[in-house]
Design an enzyme around this catalytic site. Structure first.
Site, PDB file in Angstrom:
ATOM      1  N   LYS A   1      38.783  17.092   1.081  1.00  0.00           N
ATOM      2  CA  LYS A   1      38.758  16.270  -0.131  1.00  0.00           C
ATOM      3  C   LYS A   1      37.301  16.072  -0.538  1.00  0.00           C
ATOM      4  CE  LYS A   1      40.499  11.699  -1.674  1.00  0.00           C
ATOM      5  NZ  LYS A   1      41.222  10.484  -1.230  1.00  0.00           N
TER       6      LYS A   1
ATOM      7  N   SER B   1      45.174   9.404  -4.015  1.00  0.00           N
ATOM      8  CA  SER B   1      44.068  10.119  -4.639  1.00  0.00           C
ATOM      9  C   SER B   1      43.801  11.489  -4.012  1.00  0.00           C
ATOM     10  CB  SER B   1      42.804   9.265  -4.538  1.00  0.00           C
ATOM     11  OG  SER B   1      42.435   9.090  -3.177  1.00  0.00           O
TER      12      SER B   1
ATOM     13  N   SER C   1      46.461   6.832  -0.053  1.00  0.00           N
ATOM     14  CA  SER C   1      45.982   8.072  -0.673  1.00  0.00           C
ATOM     15  C   SER C   1      46.143   9.338   0.161  1.00  0.00           C
ATOM     16  CB  SER C   1      44.514   7.925  -1.075  1.00  0.00           C
ATOM     17  OG  SER C   1      44.421   7.192  -2.269  1.00  0.00           O
TER      18      SER C   1
END
Lengths: 506, 502
Positions: A80, A155, A179
């Site tokens: 990420k 996210s 997330s």
């Protein structure tokens, strides 16, 4: 035979170790697939093309030379974009960091490097991890490989889309209020949020320091456990890191898959989709979770309903604590030392340059949360907002503590609905925030929680959440492995194989 | 009276006929730890800009702090030396504000849970003791340093551009805050100075910092307010920043008292503001107004775990504290035979260490006191430098005293030797040899000078022989003059006695 890019990471690891597969071959397979499909999926913000192949080549050479290699040598991984990576662009999904190449590696990125992994690239995310659909990314839309018109969750939506879509064998995400778990749930992955403090936060661009936690996103429970073991454990550079050894997670996942749950006490949380608390929950989601609970009972678990009344307050408490910390964590983005700088033209003074940089660098959701947090911490409001929210946090922790006196784990849906269509909640922050309803309590209490697929509803994945006491991450893995194994065996295939047979993203 | 800054001032003595001052001090001490407060970077003073930095002290995204245990220990020791209560639970807090020299957009400091609270420090001014109550001692990190290039004043206004040096960012800083100090009256400026002096001595004795005000490792913010005599309420205070010498501490209080008195006399209102102190004029000028107070939005630093100093460890730290300056002074006064005034003078000059080092190097306390309080003090005063900055070491002073004691030189020659040492010509022995400043022994030259003196003053010889032995002094004087001071007076006297009295 399944394509290389469809195989479990553990399977790939074993083939690499035996020499039957080269890292270059594997890395190239992923890069080719990214080149072919990521235009439609939008999982990556940055792809390490040539650098990844070079690294893979070095590992292959070292292996041929008989050098000692890390346990994951040659395995590709996606990170990420919230993780700082030395020399590799890192934006946290924000324009304000556009062009920044960090001079150092996050601890977890360094540990994966040491383990021998090959970085494929950095995945898309909601700006500064604020969101549940990845639509708050400043850069691009990410689509759910199960249905390209739907969100991949957030996210960590770039990581979920990449792994579900066969664009990475596994990936790291971060979880502040859900997330990792929510994107894993809506894309049919296994995603685990470790006990707060059990995975280093050093080099993780902070959203909410007291909640942020990095963790694995993978196709199987065992893969997730193996990746977790590679990144976990004490880090002296993170003061909040717990100085305790990790439980043997992969071992627990293997043993859990045998499916014997005799004596395991499972609590179903009433406040998370139970009787009187079904508003906003889809029937299909509740049905799949209920079936999974029955399955556990069938394997010998003792199931009972547990009430945690303070969980109803988790959402408001979270949306005071996280923005408060964020308002301070994001103060360093003022254009002075890294990222973009706006209006540095001699005509604007210091305060104006800082303000204009932030005005243009941050997106609307980030600004909303900075304003919210700044307000909540202001003199005269602190006690009523931040102070009260911290008290609620204590109450939630107490609910968990008393629940765990009677049960070993708690279960619930991961998110009230399956993946919703892109664009449907962007203009309604409260509807967006509701996606985190079930994941917030474990975040606020710092407890480990895993999302494991438990079936489809309307053709889309549903996730089961398993929560455990602090440092008992092994319980999440072993029960998740039992559920996974039972469902796989009933189906006769892995969960994600349903996506490939359905035609997938392509 | 007005100054170039335009402030109207009231004569100091007159201020006190109408107003009572209240002062308060916030002192920042940069700790002398080898590494910074929250990272492993070095803390060497004067290094090339931005060479002592890392992701943590630059506030790069993702970086996290780890508290320096040595800094925590120093802070607790300072608290103990000031008689503070040491918290069993203490937290860092974020003080949020924007400025380029704070890399994270907040300063990691302490707010409502400081390490040390409720202490005191007794200071003495003109034989009277004033108790200064200490409100709190807390630990925080220093900011970077802005350098404004192109302007005339070095200030941001008028500068072409500004540079930031982050070497100082993250250096551990202890802040010591007094409670308001009322009741010092005319002595308020001196009490302020004595407090900082004493605090500096304590921190130095603890080995916690080099406390060099000129390098900024000890910095003071001085609060001053005036209230009409008899008033039940205190006046509005100003906070004078950048007060970077002991003398300036005293001057800034004096100046603010005079300025505020003029404002109040004219029926005006003292603004609550920060003011800058100017070393050259001894005046203050307005800085940022505090009327619109910044809201720092303090909250507990979530990246750091709370500090919970173990009670047994704190007790051990207390037991292991070194002898503190006040106790040491009492002991040394006795040992060195100093008067209270002399001791206070030495302490205020920061020269106690010089004397004790001189004694340690072999001089008698009397000699050490004589040189440091006498000649050296005079020279320091004449050249306008601190005693501690004179180019002579305690070992050299001890060596000089030994040369006198051994009769190799006399006091007059010793002063000339000292000139050479201060001029950088080498140690006392070297200078003595190089300049031929050796005392004249019973040489032919001296015998000749003695005999010439006797022959040249038959009347004096007559007086001496007639019983007026003190008249011999005139003969000693003429021999000393003839030998240009190189002779040893005692030797000359003896030689004269042998020849005149027999």
């Amino acid at each position: 035979m399944a394509e290389l890019t469809e195989l479990d990471a553990v399977e790939l690891r074993d083939r690499l170790a035996s020499g039957e597969l080269s890292s270059v071959e594997l890395t190239r397979a992923y890069l080719d697939r990214i080149a072919a499909e990521d235009g439609a999926v939008g999982a990556y913000l940055h792809v390490e093309g040539r650098a990844a192949l070079q690294r893979a080549g070095e590992i292959d050479t070292a292996r041929l030379a008989g050098e000692e290699l890390g346990p994951l040598a040659g395995l590709p991984v996606a990170l990420k974009d919230v993780f700082v990576t030395e020399g590799v662009p890192t934006t946290s999904g924000s324009k304000i960091l556009e062009g920044w190449r960090p001079p150092y590696d996050a601890t977890v990125a360094g540990r994966l490097k040491d383990a021998g992994t090959v970085l494929l690239g950095k995945t898309n995310m909601d700006e500064f991890a604020m969101g549940s659909s990845t639509e708050n990314s400043a850069y691009r839309v990410t689509r759910n490989p199960w249905d390209l018109a739907r969100i991949p969750g957030g996210s960590s939506g770039g990581s979920s889309a990449a792994v579900a879509g066969g664009l990475a064998p596994w990936a790291l995400g971060t979880d502040t209020g859900g997330s990792i778990r929510q994107p894993a749930a809506v894309t049919g992955l296994v995603g685990h949020k470790p006990t707060y403090g059990s995975v280093s936060r050093y080099g993780l661009i902070a959203f909410s320091s007291s909640l942020d936690q990095a963790g694995p996103m993978a196709r199987t429970v065992l893969d997730a456990a193996v990746l977790h073991e590679a990144i976990g454990g004490h880090d002296p550079r993170d003061s909040t890191s717990i100085d305790a050894p990790l439980p043997p997670l992969a071992e627990c996942a293997r043993r859990g898959a045998t499916g014997d749950l005799k004596g395991l006490r499972v609590g179903v949380v009433r406040e998370l989709g139970g009787e009187g608390h079904t508003d906003g929950y889809e029937e299909g989601v509740l049905a799949r979770v209920a079936e999974a609970v029955q399955l556990m009972e069938g394997m010998g678990a003792e199931v009972r309903e547990v009430s945690c009344p303070s969980f109803d307050l988790a959402l408001p408490a979270y949306y005071l604590i996280a923005p408060s910390e964020a308002s301070s964590n994001l103060a360093r983005f003022e254009g002075m030392r890294f990222g973009i700088r706006v209006a540095d033209d001699g005509a604007h003074d210091l305060d104006e340059v800082m303000a204009l940089t932030r005005e243009q660098g941050f997106g609307p959701e980030v600004k909303r949360r900075i304003i919210l947090g700044t307000y909540a911490l202001s003199a005269g409001y602190y006690d009523a907002y931040y102070g009260q929210a911290q008290k609620v946090r204590t109450l939630i922790t107490r609910d968990f503590t008393s629940a765990f006196e009677d049960v070993d784990v708690l279960v619930s849906p991961v998110t009230p609905t399956v993946a919703f269509p892109l664009g449907t909640r962007v203009d309604d922050p409260l509807a967006m925030y509701a996606a985190d309803l079930c994941t917030l309590p474990a975040s606020l209490a710092g407890l480990p929680a895993i999302s494991v697929p438990c079936g489809l509803s309307e053709g889309l994945p549903v996730g089961l959440q398993i929560m455990a006491p602090a440092l008992a991450d092994d319980r999440c893995y072993s029960l998740a492995a039992a559920v996974e194994a039972a469902l796989d065996s009933a189906r006769g295939s892995r969960f994600l194989d349903q996506l490939t047979t359905a035609g997938g993203a392509a | 009276m007005t100054t170039h800054t335009g402030d109207r001032l009231v004569e100091f003595a007159e201020v006190l006929t109408r107003y009572e001052p209240v002062i308060g001090l916030e002192t920042h001490v940069e700790l002398g730890t080898a590494s910074k407060m929250f990272c492993g970077c070095a803390t060497t003073f004067g290094a090339e800009p931005n060479t002592q930095t890392c992701p943590v002290c630059l506030g790069l995204p993702g970086s996290l702090p780890v508290a320096n245990a040595a800094a925590v220990e120093h802070t607790i020791r300072i608290g103990l030396a000031l008689g503070c209560r040491i918290a069993s639970w203490s937290r860092f807090a974020r003080k949020n504000y924007f400025y380029p020299d704070i890399p994270k957009g907040f300063q990691t400091s302490q707010y409502d849970e400081p390490l040390c609270t409720a202490g005191h420090l007794d200071v003495e001014v003109d034989g009277e003791t004033y108790r200064v109550e200490i409100e709190r001692v807390h630990l925080e990190e220093d900011t970077g340093k802005n350098l404004h290039v192109g302007g005339a004043t070095g200030r941001i206004h008028g500068a072409d551009h500004s540079l930031v040096d982050f070497n100082r960012a993250g250096i551990p800083l202890v802040e010591i805050v007094t409670r308001p100090i009322p009741g010092a009256g005319a002595k308020a400026p001196e009490v302020a100075r004595a407090y900082v002096t004493e605090l500096r001595e304590i921190v130095q004795a603890l080995g916690a910092s080099d406390v060099r005000m000129e390098q900024g490792s000890l910095r003071c913010d001085v609060n001053t307010s005036l209230a009409p005599i008899g008033s039940l309420e205190w006046g509005t205070r100003t906070e004078t920043k950048n007060v970077n010498s002991l003398r300036s501490v005293e001057r800034s209080v004096r100046y603010e008292m005079r300025r505020q008195a003029a404002v109040l006399d004219a029926g005006g209102r003292v603004l609550q503001e920060t003011r800058h102190f100017h070393e050259d004029t001894g005046s203050t000028s307005p800085g940022r107004s505090k009327e619109e107070a910044t809201d720092y939005r303090y909250f507990p630093e979530p990246d750091l775990v709370p500090l919970a100093p173990d009670a047994a460890w704190v007790e051990k730290l207390a037991a292991d504290l070194p002898e503190l300056p006040a106790a040491r002074r009492a002991r040394l006064m006795e040992e060195w035979g100093l008067s209270a005034t002399e001791m206070q003078w030495l302490a205020n000059a920061g020269a106690l260490g010089l004397v004790s080092d001189t004694v340690a190097a072999g001089a008698t306390p009397g000699d050490a006191r004589k040189w440091w309080l006498g000649d050296l003090a005079r020279r320091a005063n004449e050249t306008g430098v601190e005693l501690t900055d004179l180019a002579v070491t305690p070992a050299q002073v001890a060596e000089l005293a030994a040369l006198v004691r051994d009769g190799k030189i006399n006091d007059k020659l010793a002063r000339q030797v000292l000139d050479g040492v201060l001029a950088g010509d080498g140690g006392p022995d070297e200078v003595m040899t190089a300049r031929g400043l050796v005392v004249m022994g019973e040489s032919d030259e001296l015998v000749a000078a003695v005999e010439a003196a006797i022959a040249g003053a038959p009347d004096v010889v007559e007086k001496v022989r007639g019983g007026k032995v003190q008249a011999l002094g005139a003969l000693v004087g003429s021999v000393m003059k003839a030998t240009r001071g190189k002779a040893d007076a005692a030797t000359v006297k003896r030689m004269l006695e042998e020849r005149v009295i027999g």
